[in-house]
Design a protein around this motif. Structure first.
Motif, PDB file in Angstrom:
ATOM      1  N   THR A  89       0.852  -1.183   0.000  1.00 24.64           N
ATOM      2  CA  THR A  89       0.000   0.000   0.000  1.00 24.64           C
ATOM      3  C   THR A  89       0.889   1.236   0.000  1.00 24.64           C
ATOM      4  O   THR A  89       1.862   1.301   0.747  1.00 24.64           O
ATOM      5  CB  THR A  89      -0.927   0.030   1.228  1.00 24.64           C
ATOM      6  N   ILE A  90       0.561   2.188  -0.863  1.00 21.50           N
ATOM      7  CA  ILE A  90       1.327   3.432  -0.923  1.00 21.50           C
ATOM      8  C   ILE A  90       0.380   4.615  -0.817  1.00 21.50           C
ATOM      9  O   ILE A  90      -0.827   4.480  -0.979  1.00 21.50           O
ATOM     10  CB  ILE A  90       2.148   3.538  -2.228  1.00 21.50           C
ATOM     11  N   ILE A  91       0.946   5.763  -0.543  1.00 15.39           N
ATOM     12  CA  ILE A  91       0.209   7.026  -0.538  1.00 15.39           C
ATOM     13  C   ILE A  91       0.844   7.940  -1.591  1.00 15.39           C
ATOM     14  O   ILE A  91       2.060   8.109  -1.616  1.00 15.39           O
ATOM     15  CB  ILE A  91       0.254   7.730   0.827  1.00 15.39           C
ATOM     16  N   VAL A  92       0.012   8.492  -2.476  1.00 17.26           N
ATOM     17  CA  VAL A  92       0.491   9.458  -3.455  1.00 17.26           C
ATOM     18  C   VAL A  92      -0.113  10.819  -3.106  1.00 17.26           C
ATOM     19  O   VAL A  92      -1.333  10.994  -3.167  1.00 17.26           O
ATOM     20  CB  VAL A  92       0.124   9.056  -4.892  1.00 17.26           C
ATOM     21  N   ASP A  93       0.738  11.737  -2.681  1.00 18.25           N
ATOM     22  CA  ASP A  93       0.292  13.095  -2.352  1.00 18.25           C
ATOM     23  C   ASP A  93       0.267  13.917  -3.645  1.00 18.25           C
ATOM     24  O   ASP A  93       1.316  14.188  -4.234  1.00 18.25           O
ATOM     25  CB  ASP A  93       1.232  13.733  -1.339  1.00 18.25           C
ATOM     26  N   VAL A  94      -0.942  14.293  -4.080  1.00 23.75           N
ATOM     27  CA  VAL A  94      -1.122  14.987  -5.348  1.00 23.75           C
ATOM     28  C   VAL A  94      -1.334  16.476  -5.076  1.00 23.75           C
ATOM     29  O   VAL A  94      -2.266  16.858  -4.368  1.00 23.75           O
ATOM     30  CB  VAL A  94      -2.321  14.417  -6.138  1.00 23.75           C
TER      31      VAL A  94
END
Length: 568
Positions: A64-69
Motif C-alpha cells: 500500500t502506498i500514498i500518493v500526495d497529489v
C-alpha cells in the motif's frame, strides 16, 4: 499485575501498528505545466513533476502506498490507478464525478493506492477531460519480497510507453470537438517514451534509444497511453514473448508484433540475439472504421547493441493498419497462466447476465447550431441506449450518503430495442440515445457475465472497454450479433485471458466474467478516452463532451462499487 500485563500487550500492538504504518511509502506528485518541444514547435503541457511521460511507480504485490497529489495546474484533475483493484478503497480510485470530485487548482489530495494480487505492469493517468494525453506513467508491480517471476528473470526491465502528440493544446482539441459535436482532431504524431522518432520533423536527435548487450534478455513493460488508437508494436528481427497482460501472467506467446489497445499493458521478453547493430522499434495504428479519419503515421525508437557502429536501422514488419485478422487473432490468442503460485477460478455458475450494446450515437443538432457529426448531428455514445450525464456531485458520495436525485437505479440489463445491431443500415431513430445517470444494483459476491455487443449505429468501431476495481476473464468473442444459445457453447472457461481492458471488435461482441467481490466504486470505460465528463477550469462553468460514459453499475455489498463505460 493483570492490568500491567494487558497494558504491555496494548503498547506492543500500538507499536506494531506504528511500525506497519511507517512502512507505507509516500510519493509526491506535483501536477504543473512544463514547456516541451516536439515537431519543431514548443508548447506548455500538463505534467507530473515536469515529466512526460510521468514518473514510474515501483511497488511490490500486496503493498500500500500514498500518493500526495498537488494540483498546481490550471485545470481540475484526478488521478486513476489503472488496473489496481483497490479492495474496499473506492474513494481515491480517481474517476471524476463518479468516485470523487476532482482536485481543484491550488489544492492537494492524498490518494491511497492498495495493491493486492496484481503483478506485472499497470499504469496511472489523469481521469478528467483530456489531461491524460500528457499526465500518465507506468506502474511496475513486482512479486512480493522473496517471490519470483514465473519466467526466467530478465537482465533488465524497460518501460515502453506508447502515446500521442498534438501540436495544439489538448484542451483546445477537446473544446473544439465538444463545440462542433464531431470527431476529435487527429493527433500529429505517435510517441515512444515521449519521443516521436526520426520519421517526424525535428525529432531524430531526441529519438528514444534502448541500449542492449548481446545475449541478454530484456523485459519490455509496454503501456498504450494513446487517447484513441489501438496500436501495433514490434522490433525489427526480434521476437516478443508475451508473459503478462494488465497485471496478470499469461501462457507465453511469441510473435513478431503485439497489438495493444488504449488502456492495456503488456509485458514482453526480448532476447538480444541478433547481429550487433541498430534496429527500429516501431508503432502504428490499427483501425477499420469506415469513413473514420485517423493519424496514419509511425513512431520509432532504436534498439542499439553495445559496441555498434552507426548504420541504417532495419524496420520491423508490422501488419497493415486495417489488418483485422492480424489484430484480433493476436488479441484473442492470449491465455492465462495457471500455476500453483498463480491459481485462478473462472466463474462457472452465473448469477446475473448483462447484455449491453456499445454504440456511437447521434443527437439531432439544436436550433441555430451547426454540428459536425454525421449528417449534421452531434456525436454521442451509449450503452443500452443510455448516454451518461455527469452529476453535480460524485455518484459514490450520493450513494454513501443516500442523496436522492443524483442517479437512477434503472439501467437496463438488456438492450431496450432489439434489432440487427451489426447491420449496414440502421434507422436513424434507433441512433438517438436517451440521456441519463443510471446504475444497476448487483448482489455482493455474485458471479456476473457481461456481453458487450458492438453496433453499427452511426459508425462501427472497435471499442476498448475497461473495468475499474476488477480483472475479468474474457471467455468468448465473435462477429455479428451475440447468440445466447449457440455462442456460449464455444466459450473458453478453462484458461481464458484475464484482463482489465478488452477490445470489442467492430461488428462483433465480447463476453467477460467476474465475481462482484470488491464492494467499492469502480469504472468500466472505453479506452478510447473520449468521455462525457463535466469539465471545470478553476471551478468555473462546465461543458459536456461530445461522447460519454454510457452507464454506471453499482455493486452493492457492505459498501458500494461502480462500473461505467464510454465510446468515441
Amino acid at each position: 499485575m493483570f492490568f500491567k500485563y494487558h497494558y504491555c500487550i496494548l503498547l506492543i500492538l500500538i507499536f506494531a501498528i506504528c511500525i506497519k504504518a511507517s512502512k507505507i511509502r509516500r510519493y509526491r506528485f506535483v501536477v504543473r505545466e512544463a514547456l516541451y518541444e516536439r515537431l519543431c514547435e514548443k508548447k506548455w503541457i500538463l505534467t507530473v513533476n515536469g515529466k512526460f511521460p510521468g514518473p514510474t511507480l515501483k511497488v511490490h504485490a500486496g503493498e500500500t502506498i500514498i500518493v500526495d497529489v498537488f494540483n498546481k495546474g490550471n485545470y481540475n484533475i484526478t488521478l486513476h490507478w489503472h488496473g489496481v483493484k483497490q479492495p474496499r478503497n473506492p474513494w481515491t480510485d480517481g474517476p471524476a464525478y463518479v468516485t470523487q470530485c476532482p482536485i481543484q487548482p491550488g489544492n492537494q489530495f492524498s490518494q491511497k493506492v492498495i495493491f493486492s494480487k496484481e503483478e506485472g505492469t499497470l499504469w496511472w493517468h489523469a481521469h478528467s477531460d483530456w489531461s491524460r494525453a500528457t499526465v500518465h506513467g507506468a506502474i511496475v508491480v513486482r512479486p512480493k519480497p522473496g517471490g519470483t517471476y514465473p519466467f526466467p528473470k530478465p537482465d533488465k526491465e524497460v518501460p515502453v510507453i506508447l502515446g500521442e502528440w498534438w501540436r495544439e493544446d489538448v484542451m483546445k482539441v477537446l473544446e473544439e470537438f465538444v463545440a462542433s459535436g464531431g470527431q476529435p482532431r487527429n493527433s500529429d504524431a505517435y510517441t515512444i517514451n515521449g519521443q516521436p522518432g526520426d520519421l517526424y520533423p525535428c525529432s531524430s536527435p531526441h529519438i528514444f534509444v534502448m541500449k542492449v548487450d548481446h545475449g541478454k534478455t530484456y523485459l519490455l513493460r509496454i503501456v498504450n497511453a494513446a487517447m484513441n488508437e489501438i496500436l501495433f508494436f514490434g522490433v525489427a528481427r526480434h521476437a516478443l514473448t508475451l508473459v503478462a497482460t494488465d497485471g496478470c501472467y499469461t501462457t507465453p506467446l511469441t510473435k513478431d508484433y503485439i497489438v495493444i489497445s488504449p488502456g492495456q499493458t503488456m509485458d514482453c521478453l526480448l532476447h538480444a540475439d541478433q547481429a550487433p547493430g541498430q534496429y527500429y522499434m516501431a508503432t502504428h495504428p490499427y483501425t477499420n472504421g469506415f469513413g473514420i479519419t485517423f493519424d496514419n503515421t509511425t513512431a520509432t525508437a532504436l534498439l542499439q547493441y553495445s559496441r555498434t557502429r552507426p548504420g541504417p536501422p532495419e524496420f520491423p514488419k508490422l501488419p497493415l493498419s486495417n489488418d483485422t485478422s492480424a489484430a484480433l487473432n493476436y488479441t484473442f490468442s492470449i491465455k492465462s497462466l495457471m500455476s500453483k503460485l498463480h491459481p485462478f477460478i473462472v466463474p462457472q455458475k452465473i448469477d446475473k447476465q448483462i447484455i449491453t450494446t456499445v454504440s456511437v450515437n447521434a443527437f439531432p443538432c439544436g436550433p441555430g447550431e451547426t454540428c459536425a457529426g454525421r449528417n449534421g448531428t452531434r456525436l454521442a455514445a451509449s450503452m443500452n441506449n443510455v448516454s451518461f450525464v455527469a452529476p453535480p456531485i460524485d455518484i459514490l458520495e450520493a450513494y454513501f450518503y443516500q442523496i436522492s436525485g443524483i442517479f437512477s437505479k434503472k439501467f437496463p440489463l438488456s438492450p431496450p430495442f432489439v434489432f440487427n445491431y451489426t447491420s449496414d443500415f440502421i434507422p436513424f431513430e434507433l441512433q438517438i440515445p436517451k440521456r441519463g445517470t443510471k446504475v444497476a444494483m448487483l448482489r455482493y459476491n455474485s458471479n456476473i457475465e457481461v456481453i458487450f455487443q458492438g453496433t453499427n449505429q452511426v459508425v462501427g468501431l472497435d471499442h476498448p472497454m475497461h473495468l475499474h476495481g476488477f480483472s475479468f476473464f474474457v471467455v468468448g468473442w465473435g462477429f455479428g450479433n451475440f447468440d445466447p444459445i449457440k455462442d456460449p457453447l464455444s466459450y473458453n472457461i478453462a484458461d481464458p485471458q484475464k484482463r482489465n481492458t478488452v477490445i470489442v471488435p467492430k461488428s462483433g461482441w465480447v463476453a467477460i466474467r467476474f465475481t462482484a467481490d470488491n464492494p467499492a466504486a469502480y469504472d468500466v470505460g472505453d479506452g478510447d478516452g473520449v468521455h462525457r465528463e463535466e469539465r471545470k477550469r478553476g471551478g468555473g462553468a462546465s461543458a459536456p463532451a461530445a461522447a460519454g460514459y454510457a452507464a454506471v453499475l453499482i455493486f452493492s455489498g457492505y459498501s458500494s462499487a461502480y462500473v461505467n463505460s464510454s465510446s468515441v
